[in-house]
Design a protein around this motif. Sequence first.
Motif, PDB file in Angstrom:
ATOM      1  N   LEU A 138     -38.225  56.889 -46.855  1.00 34.59           N
ATOM      2  CA  LEU A 138     -36.807  57.391 -46.896  1.00 34.59           C
ATOM      3  C   LEU A 138     -36.314  56.683 -48.289  1.00 34.59           C
ATOM      4  N   ALA A 139     -36.411  55.536 -48.574  1.00 36.47           N
ATOM      5  CA  ALA A 139     -35.956  54.822 -49.718  1.00 36.47           C
ATOM      6  C   ALA A 139     -36.463  55.743 -50.975  1.00 36.47           C
ATOM      7  N   ILE A 140     -37.896  55.945 -50.895  1.00 36.80           N
ATOM      8  CA  ILE A 140     -38.535  56.776 -52.171  1.00 36.80           C
ATOM      9  C   ILE A 140     -37.949  58.008 -52.211  1.00 36.80           C
ATOM     10  N   ALA A 141     -37.530  58.744 -51.155  1.00 35.56           N
ATOM     11  CA  ALA A 141     -37.020  60.063 -51.513  1.00 35.56           C
ATOM     12  C   ALA A 141     -35.532  60.084 -51.738  1.00 35.56           C
ATOM     13  N   ILE A 142     -34.776  58.964 -51.561  1.00 31.63           N
ATOM     14  CA  ILE A 142     -33.426  58.735 -52.033  1.00 31.63           C
ATOM     15  C   ILE A 142     -33.546  58.409 -53.468  1.00 31.63           C
ATOM     16  N   PHE A 143     -34.328  57.670 -53.906  1.00 33.09           N
ATOM     17  CA  PHE A 143     -34.616  57.202 -55.313  1.00 33.09           C
ATOM     18  C   PHE A 143     -35.021  58.314 -56.184  1.00 33.09           C
ATOM     19  N   GLN A 144     -35.969  59.261 -55.826  1.00 32.08           N
ATOM     20  CA  GLN A 144     -36.373  60.659 -56.399  1.00 32.08           C
ATOM     21  C   GLN A 144     -35.248  61.312 -56.342  1.00 32.08           C
ATOM     22  N   HIS A 145     -34.377  61.396 -55.268  1.00 30.74           N
ATOM     23  CA  HIS A 145     -33.409  62.612 -55.392  1.00 30.74           C
ATOM     24  C   HIS A 145     -32.338  62.326 -56.312  1.00 30.74           C
ATOM     25  N   PHE A 146     -31.946  61.009 -56.299  1.00 29.35           N
ATOM     26  CA  PHE A 146     -30.737  60.675 -57.147  1.00 29.35           C
ATOM     27  C   PHE A 146     -31.104  60.318 -58.453  1.00 29.35           C
ATOM     28  N   LYS A 147     -32.324  60.476 -59.008  1.00 29.04           N
ATOM     29  CA  LYS A 147     -32.808  60.084 -60.280  1.00 29.04           C
ATOM     30  C   LYS A 147     -32.011  60.556 -61.324  1.00 29.04           C
ATOM     31  N   SER A 148     -31.694  61.696 -61.352  1.00 28.38           N
ATOM     32  CA  SER A 148     -31.159  62.321 -62.514  1.00 28.38           C
ATOM     33  C   SER A 148     -29.496  62.415 -62.320  1.00 28.38           C
ATOM     34  N   SER A 149     -29.050  62.076 -61.177  1.00 26.51           N
ATOM     35  CA  SER A 149     -27.355  62.052 -60.903  1.00 26.51           C
ATOM     36  C   SER A 149     -26.845  61.352 -62.017  1.00 26.51           C
ATOM     37  N   ARG A 150     -25.653  61.571 -62.039  1.00 27.49           N
ATOM     38  CA  ARG A 150     -24.621  61.290 -63.120  1.00 27.49           C
ATOM     39  C   ARG A 150     -23.454  60.211 -62.502  1.00 27.49           C
ATOM     40  N   GLU A 151     -23.671  60.400 -61.124  1.00 27.06           N
ATOM     41  CA  GLU A 151     -22.567  59.433 -60.344  1.00 27.06           C
ATOM     42  C   GLU A 151     -23.213  57.951 -60.099  1.00 27.06           C
ATOM     43  N   TYR A 152     -23.024  57.553 -61.208  1.00 25.91           N
ATOM     44  CA  TYR A 152     -23.673  56.116 -61.227  1.00 25.91           C
ATOM     45  C   TYR A 152     -23.406  55.191 -60.187  1.00 25.91           C
ATOM     46  N   CYS A 153     -22.096  54.883 -60.002  1.00 28.14           N
ATOM     47  CA  CYS A 153     -21.459  53.992 -59.174  1.00 28.14           C
ATOM     48  C   CYS A 153     -22.222  54.277 -57.663  1.00 28.14           C
ATOM     49  N   LEU A 154     -21.958  55.560 -57.172  1.00 24.87           N
ATOM     50  CA  LEU A 154     -22.249  56.075 -55.754  1.00 24.87           C
ATOM     51  C   LEU A 154     -23.905  55.931 -55.794  1.00 24.87           C
ATOM     52  N   LYS A 155     -24.430  56.450 -56.844  1.00 26.00           N
ATOM     53  CA  LYS A 155     -26.126  56.396 -56.724  1.00 26.00           C
ATOM     54  C   LYS A 155     -26.594  55.226 -56.625  1.00 26.00           C
ATOM     55  N   ASP A 156     -25.939  54.370 -57.421  1.00 23.73           N
ATOM     56  CA  ASP A 156     -26.611  52.828 -57.143  1.00 23.73           C
ATOM     57  C   ASP A 156     -26.135  52.105 -55.684  1.00 23.73           C
ATOM     58  N   GLN A 157     -25.187  52.579 -55.429  1.00 23.51           N
ATOM     59  CA  GLN A 157     -24.837  52.007 -53.685  1.00 23.51           C
ATOM     60  C   GLN A 157     -25.587  52.781 -52.950  1.00 23.51           C
ATOM     61  N   ILE A 158     -25.905  54.159 -53.027  1.00 30.00           N
ATOM     62  CA  ILE A 158     -26.823  55.040 -51.854  1.00 30.00           C
ATOM     63  C   ILE A 158     -28.314  54.149 -52.206  1.00 30.00           C
ATOM     64  N   LYS A 159     -28.595  54.224 -53.296  1.00 29.63           N
ATOM     65  CA  LYS A 159     -29.962  53.535 -53.534  1.00 29.63           C
ATOM     66  C   LYS A 159     -29.979  52.234 -52.888  1.00 29.63           C
ATOM     67  N   ARG A 160     -29.271  51.181 -52.947  1.00 33.90           N
ATOM     68  CA  ARG A 160     -29.127  49.952 -52.433  1.00 33.90           C
ATOM     69  C   ARG A 160     -29.176  49.960 -50.851  1.00 33.90           C
ATOM     70  N   SER A 161     -28.397  50.666 -50.481  1.00 36.35           N
ATOM     71  CA  SER A 161     -28.314  50.870 -48.906  1.00 36.35           C
ATOM     72  C   SER A 161     -29.783  51.408 -48.453  1.00 36.35           C
ATOM     73  N   SER A 162     -30.076  52.310 -49.094  1.00 43.32           N
ATOM     74  CA  SER A 162     -31.430  53.057 -48.483  1.00 43.32           C
ATOM     75  C   SER A 162     -32.597  51.938 -48.598  1.00 43.32           C
ATOM     76  N   LEU A 163     -32.555  51.118 -49.609  1.00 39.10           N
ATOM     77  CA  LEU A 163     -33.644  50.121 -49.949  1.00 39.10           C
ATOM     78  C   LEU A 163     -33.338  48.973 -48.921  1.00 39.10           C
ATOM     79  N   SER A 164     -32.009  48.878 -48.669  1.00 36.75           N
ATOM     80  CA  SER A 164     -31.843  47.555 -47.717  1.00 36.75           C
ATOM     81  C   SER A 164     -32.407  47.722 -46.325  1.00 36.75           C
ATOM     82  N   ILE A 165     -32.656  48.921 -45.737  1.00 36.42           N
ATOM     83  CA  ILE A 165     -33.027  49.233 -44.538  1.00 36.42           C
ATOM     84  C   ILE A 165     -34.255  48.677 -44.275  1.00 36.42           C
ATOM     85  N   SER A 166     -35.461  49.140 -45.230  1.00 36.26           N
ATOM     86  CA  SER A 166     -36.856  48.717 -45.086  1.00 36.26           C
ATOM     87  C   SER A 166     -36.826  47.080 -45.257  1.00 36.26           C
TER      88      SER A 166
END
Length: 80
Positions: free
Chosen positions: A15-43
Amino acid sequence: MKFENLDVWKRSATLAIAIFQHFKSSREYCLKDQIKRSSLSISSNIAEGYERMSSKDCVRFLYYAKGSCGELRSQLYISL
Protein backbone atom coordinates in the motif's frame (compact mmCIF):
# COMPACT_ATOMS: atom_id res chain seq x y z
CA MET A 1 9.24 -15.58 12.48
CA LYS A 2 10.19 -12.18 11.11
CA PHE A 3 7.81 -9.28 10.53
CA GLU A 4 8.64 -9.51 6.82
CA ASN A 5 6.73 -12.81 6.75
CA LEU A 6 3.50 -11.29 8.10
CA ASP A 7 0.80 -10.89 5.46
CA VAL A 8 -0.44 -7.71 7.12
CA TRP A 9 3.03 -6.17 6.89
CA LYS A 10 3.39 -7.20 3.23
CA ARG A 11 0.02 -5.67 2.38
CA SER A 12 0.80 -2.44 4.24
CA ALA A 13 4.20 -2.14 2.53
CA THR A 14 2.54 -2.71 -0.85
CA LEU A 15 0.00 0.00 0.00
CA ALA A 16 2.77 2.46 0.91
CA ILE A 17 4.56 1.76 -2.37
CA ALA A 18 1.34 2.31 -4.33
CA ILE A 19 0.68 5.58 -2.45
CA PHE A 20 4.22 6.82 -3.14
CA GLN A 21 3.88 6.01 -6.83
CA HIS A 22 0.39 7.51 -7.16
CA PHE A 23 1.30 10.82 -5.54
CA LYS A 24 4.76 11.10 -7.13
CA SER A 25 3.77 13.91 -9.48
CA SER A 26 1.19 15.60 -7.24
CA ARG A 27 1.69 19.31 -6.67
CA GLU A 28 -0.21 19.30 -3.39
CA TYR A 29 3.04 19.05 -1.46
CA CYS A 30 1.74 19.40 2.09
CA LEU A 31 -1.11 16.93 1.68
CA LYS A 32 1.04 14.59 -0.42
CA ASP A 33 3.73 14.54 2.26
CA GLN A 34 1.23 13.80 5.02
CA ILE A 35 -0.43 11.02 3.00
CA LYS A 36 2.95 9.44 2.28
CA ARG A 37 3.94 9.64 5.95
CA SER A 38 0.75 8.05 7.24
CA SER A 39 0.93 5.25 4.67
CA LEU A 40 4.53 4.53 5.63
CA SER A 41 3.65 4.67 9.31
CA ILE A 42 1.33 1.66 9.01
CA SER A 43 4.01 -0.85 7.99
CA SER A 44 6.59 0.81 10.24
CA ASN A 45 4.42 0.44 13.33
CA ILE A 46 3.62 -3.18 12.50
CA ALA A 47 7.34 -3.91 12.15
CA GLU A 48 8.29 -2.05 15.31
CA GLY A 49 5.58 -3.71 17.37
CA TYR A 50 6.53 -7.15 16.13
CA GLU A 51 10.17 -6.54 17.09
CA ARG A 52 9.25 -5.59 20.67
CA MET A 53 9.88 -8.19 23.33
CA SER A 54 6.48 -8.08 24.99
CA SER A 55 3.00 -8.85 23.74
CA LYS A 56 1.73 -5.68 25.40
CA ASP A 57 4.15 -3.53 23.36
CA CYS A 58 3.30 -5.42 20.19
CA VAL A 59 -0.41 -4.78 20.67
CA ARG A 60 0.23 -1.10 21.42
CA PHE A 61 2.08 -0.64 18.12
CA LEU A 62 -0.62 -2.53 16.23
CA TYR A 63 -3.08 0.02 17.61
CA TYR A 64 -0.78 2.79 16.34
CA ALA A 65 -0.82 1.13 12.91
CA LYS A 66 -4.62 0.98 13.04
CA GLY A 67 -4.69 4.68 13.90
CA SER A 68 -2.45 5.42 10.93
CA CYS A 69 -4.92 3.53 8.71
CA GLY A 70 -7.68 5.85 9.87
CA GLU A 71 -5.48 8.89 9.33
CA LEU A 72 -4.63 7.74 5.80
CA ARG A 73 -8.29 7.07 4.94
CA SER A 74 -9.26 10.53 6.14
CA GLN A 75 -6.52 12.17 4.10
CA LEU A 76 -7.44 10.20 1.00
CA TYR A 77 -11.10 11.23 1.33
CA ILE A 78 -10.02 14.87 1.56
CA SER A 79 -7.65 14.57 -1.40
CA LEU A 80 -10.41 13.13 -3.56
